[in-house]
Design a protein around this motif. Structure first.
Motif, short mmCIF file in Angstrom:
data_model
loop_
_atom_site.label_atom_id
_atom_site.label_comp_id
_atom_site.label_asym_id
_atom_site.label_seq_id
_atom_site.Cartn_x
_atom_site.Cartn_y
_atom_site.Cartn_z
N HIS A 180 -5.57 -9.48 6.24
CA HIS A 180 -4.95 -8.80 5.10
C HIS A 180 -3.83 -7.89 5.58
O HIS A 180 -3.80 -7.43 6.74
CB HIS A 180 -5.98 -8.01 4.30
CG HIS A 180 -6.70 -6.96 5.08
ND1 HIS A 180 -6.30 -5.66 5.16
CD2 HIS A 180 -7.83 -7.03 5.84
CE1 HIS A 180 -7.13 -4.96 5.91
NE2 HIS A 180 -8.08 -5.77 6.34
N VAL A 181 -2.89 -7.60 4.66
CA VAL A 181 -1.69 -6.85 5.00
C VAL A 181 -1.16 -6.16 3.76
O VAL A 181 -1.32 -6.67 2.65
CB VAL A 181 -0.62 -7.79 5.61
CG1 VAL A 181 -0.24 -8.88 4.61
CG2 VAL A 181 0.61 -7.03 6.07
N THR A 182 -0.52 -5.01 3.95
CA THR A 182 0.18 -4.30 2.88
C THR A 182 1.56 -3.91 3.37
O THR A 182 1.71 -3.35 4.47
CB THR A 182 -0.59 -3.04 2.45
OG1 THR A 182 -1.87 -3.42 1.93
CG2 THR A 182 0.17 -2.27 1.38
N GLY A 183 2.60 -4.20 2.56
CA GLY A 183 3.97 -3.88 2.96
C GLY A 183 4.97 -4.44 1.97
O GLY A 183 4.63 -4.77 0.83
N THR A 184 6.20 -4.55 2.41
CA THR A 184 7.23 -5.16 1.58
C THR A 184 7.00 -6.67 1.54
O THR A 184 6.28 -7.22 2.39
CB THR A 184 8.62 -4.88 2.15
OG1 THR A 184 8.73 -5.54 3.44
CG2 THR A 184 8.86 -3.38 2.34
N PRO A 185 7.60 -7.37 0.58
CA PRO A 185 7.46 -8.83 0.57
C PRO A 185 7.87 -9.47 1.90
O PRO A 185 7.22 -10.42 2.36
CB PRO A 185 8.38 -9.27 -0.57
CG PRO A 185 8.38 -8.09 -1.51
CD PRO A 185 8.33 -6.89 -0.61
N GLU A 186 8.92 -8.94 2.53
CA GLU A 186 9.37 -9.50 3.80
C GLU A 186 8.34 -9.25 4.90
O GLU A 186 8.08 -10.13 5.74
CB GLU A 186 10.72 -8.87 4.21
CG GLU A 186 11.88 -9.21 3.29
CD GLU A 186 11.84 -8.44 1.97
OE1 GLU A 186 12.50 -8.87 1.02
OE2 GLU A 186 11.14 -7.39 1.91
N GLU A 187 7.73 -8.07 4.92
CA GLU A 187 6.71 -7.77 5.93
C GLU A 187 5.45 -8.62 5.73
O GLU A 187 4.84 -9.09 6.70
CB GLU A 187 6.35 -6.27 5.87
CG GLU A 187 7.45 -5.37 6.38
CD GLU A 187 7.17 -3.90 6.13
OE1 GLU A 187 7.63 -3.05 6.91
OE2 GLU A 187 6.46 -3.58 5.14
N VAL A 188 5.08 -8.81 4.48
CA VAL A 188 3.92 -9.65 4.18
C VAL A 188 4.18 -11.08 4.65
O VAL A 188 3.31 -11.73 5.24
CB VAL A 188 3.59 -9.61 2.68
CG1 VAL A 188 2.59 -10.69 2.30
CG2 VAL A 188 3.06 -8.23 2.30
N THR A 189 5.39 -11.57 4.38
CA THR A 189 5.75 -12.93 4.81
C THR A 189 5.69 -13.05 6.32
O THR A 189 5.13 -14.02 6.86
CB THR A 189 7.16 -13.28 4.30
OG1 THR A 189 7.16 -13.32 2.87
CG2 THR A 189 7.62 -14.62 4.84
N THR A 190 6.25 -12.09 7.02
CA THR A 190 6.26 -12.14 8.49
C THR A 190 4.83 -12.13 9.04
O THR A 190 4.50 -12.88 9.97
CB THR A 190 7.04 -10.94 9.05
OG1 THR A 190 8.40 -11.01 8.59
CG2 THR A 190 7.03 -10.94 10.57
#
Length: 582
Positions: free
Chosen positions: A88-98
């Protein structure tokens, strides 16, 4: 590149706040929420899918998959549970994608150069992990397999090969065995979640190590803990809340026996859930807490529940539908239900089920919980409350003859090695580990063997502790245990190899050694008393000598020298006693 397609939807109307789709062949659910994007990638594989001999392989894959992310300000992590693994991850759409792209890339090609390092990290993590009060209950309920493995160490970390780990990732971490959830109304651009095709993994079938329930076992002195298996239902979730409040009211507010008194509900599989209740207590309050705990459950089982108790619990659950991002908050459980095959309710269906629960429904859940209950009590039994003690000895019988090896510490203990099993007979009962039901066997280079049966019973076979336990007899054990259950472990420090206690130069805990211990204890007391008495006499004599007009230093020295023999004897005896752990 993101490949999104519409997923096949069930006949019933889906949750209006949640959209179902697919990304690169992975089932995906979406629901918008304000703020940063949170995403989770579930895989239907966990600890309960392993064996005791491979325990830790899923956790190892999880760690390897996250290694390349390194140190980052991004909020991300992984978790390995009984039936699933979550990234799981929380961040900007770009960070989630990465992050998600990196996890899937690592799963396709695990960084096996990190294998030995991650083994050490996981062993270090385990050494510092604090276990909960219910840590031993899965072992006693399920044995050393399936859902019981959460009670055990990750023994697979000692011997799993790179190919073992790759194969586990290749067959379990697949697109057909995964569900993705994202708190957004659209899939972020740039996702590349390509994973190999595979077979959806069924949930592990539950096993049982309890011939009779309700059952009890004696455990740690920290408090009382109970778990039971109930059918997954809205009534069961409401009952758990009522039980939690009843325990808090009775044991903390009214009795003042406990600080923490609560209950929790956790889905086990698609059809059943585990209800766990706990109350802590000081040693002097153990009896009161056990009594209050049992009384609270008995009251609910008898149906003595106020309507206000049910209404309060119902109101708490209804509040979840009032949040502006209610759909997003339901995403993890919605995705997990898709993964495990449990029906997802729409908000309207859930409200209707909550409204339909009656006091009789709660009583039935209480009876179901009691009928399957396993109660851990501190230091005393619970037979008086209608609980049966969990098995302390094996029910297996050995039909083939074997070699008999008397304990070098206790003449009443006998180890028997036969072609079908190892058995340990004591004055109280017998433990048997059959080779064909051996969950794992630790193999020490010095000859030690540690066998654990699928039922959870263990036998330590130590050549240093049993008479005539030769390599030929160990070879019988090695030939009988399946290779898949064998775990070679590193060489032990010589100080960690068990040795029989020796009290008079002879092995064994016999009457001779007990007499030697008694004689030593008497000598310790006599020399101690002599030392103290002479110390007082010497002090008085010295003071009298000092009052003389011309004190004689030689006399004072001679007076104190007489204390040396009893003091030296006392020190010698105490050192000898410390070496034997007395």
């Amino acid at each position: 590149m993101t490949q999104e397609t519409s997923a096949h939807r069930p006949a019933t109307a889906p949750d209006p706040d949640i959209r179902e789709t697919e990304v690169d062949g992975i089932r995906t659910v979406l629901a918008a929420a304000p703020g940063p994007v949170t995403a989770g990638l579930f895989f239907r594989v966990g600890v309960a899918d392993e064996t005791l001999a491979t325990a830790g392989v899923t956790h190892l894959v999880e760690h390897l998959a996250l290694h390349r992310h390194g140190v980052s300000d991004l909020h991300y992590n992984g978790a390995t549970a009984a039936t699933y693994t979550l990234f799981h991850v929380t961040g900007t759409p770009e960070e989630v994608t990465t992050y998600l792209n990196g996890v899937c890339a690592a799963l396709r090609d695990l960084p096996m150069e990190r294998l030995e390092t991650e083994r050490e990290i996981l062993r270090t993590e385990a050494a510092g992990r604090r276990v909960g009060p219910d840590h031993q209950l899965p072992l006693w309920r399920y044995g050393a397999q399936g859902y019981g493995l959460s009670s055990y160490d990750e023994l697979g970390l000692w011997h799993l090969t790179a190919e073992d780990v790759r194969d586990w990732a290749r067959t379990r971490f697949t697109r057909d065995n995964a569900v993705l959830w994202i708190t957004a109304d659209t899939v972020p651009d740039g996702l590349d979640l390509a994973l190999p095709a595979g077979t959806p993994q069924p949930l592990p079938a539950p096993t049982s190590a309890l011939p009779v329930t309700p059952a009890y076992l004696t455990g740690r002195s920290g408090g009382v803990v109970l778990d039971g298996i109930v059918r997954r239902s809205t009534a069961a979730t409401l009952f758990t809340e009522v039980l939690s409040r009843a325990l808090f009211t009775d044991l903390r507010q009214k009795g003042g026996y406990s600080y923490t008194a609560e209950a929790g509900y956790s889905p086990r599989d698609s059809d059943f859930a585990t209800v766990t209740a706990f109350a802590d207590a000081l040693p002097k309050k153990h009896g009161a807490v056990v009594g209050g705990f049992v009384d609270a459950l008995a009251r609910l089982r008898a149906g003595t529940i106020e309507q206000s108790e049910l209404d309060s619990a119902r109101a708490k659950f209804l509040k979840q539908f009032d949040a502006p991002d209610a759909g997003a908050s339901r995403l993890p459980s919605y995705a997990l239900n898709l993964l495990t095959g449990h029906r997802n309710l729409t908000p309207d269906e859930h409200r209707a089920e909550l409204a339909a629960v009656t006091l009789d429904d709660l009583r039935e859940v209480a009876r179901e919980l009691h009928a399957t209950a396993l109660l851990q009590v501190p230091g005393r039994g619970a037979d008086w409350a209608g609980f049966t003690e969990a098995p302390q000895w094996s029910t297996w019988t050995v039909t083939s003859a074997g070699s008999r090896h008397r304990s070098l510490e206790d003449d009443s203990v006998l180890l028997t090695v036969s072609r079908e099993a190892v058995s340990l007979t004591t004055a109280s009962g017998t433990i048997v580990v059959r080779y064909d039901a051996c969950a794992a066997m630790l193999v020490h280079p010095d000859g030690g063997r540690h066998l654990t049966g699928l039922d959870g019973f263990q036998i330590r076979v130590e050549p240093t502790l049993y008479k005539d336990l030769t390599p030929n007899r160990l070879a019988v054990i090695d030939a009988g245990v399946p290779s898949s259950a064998v775990i070679p472990v590193p060489t032990r420090d010589p100080d960690r190899i068990p040795r029989p206690e020796r009290h008079d130069g002879r092995p064994g805990g016999t009457a001779r050694s007990k007499g030697a211990r008694l004689a030593r204890t008497v000598l310790v007391w006599l020399s101690g008393i002599t030392t103290v008495v002479w110390g007082l006499i010497a002090t008085v004599a010295m003071l009298m000598e000092l009052e003389e007009p011309h004190p004689d230093p030689v006399t004072i020295i001679l007076i104190w020298l007489l204390i040396v023999p009893p003091l030296a004897l006392l020190i010698a005896l105490r050192r000898g006693r410390d070496k034997r752990g007395g």
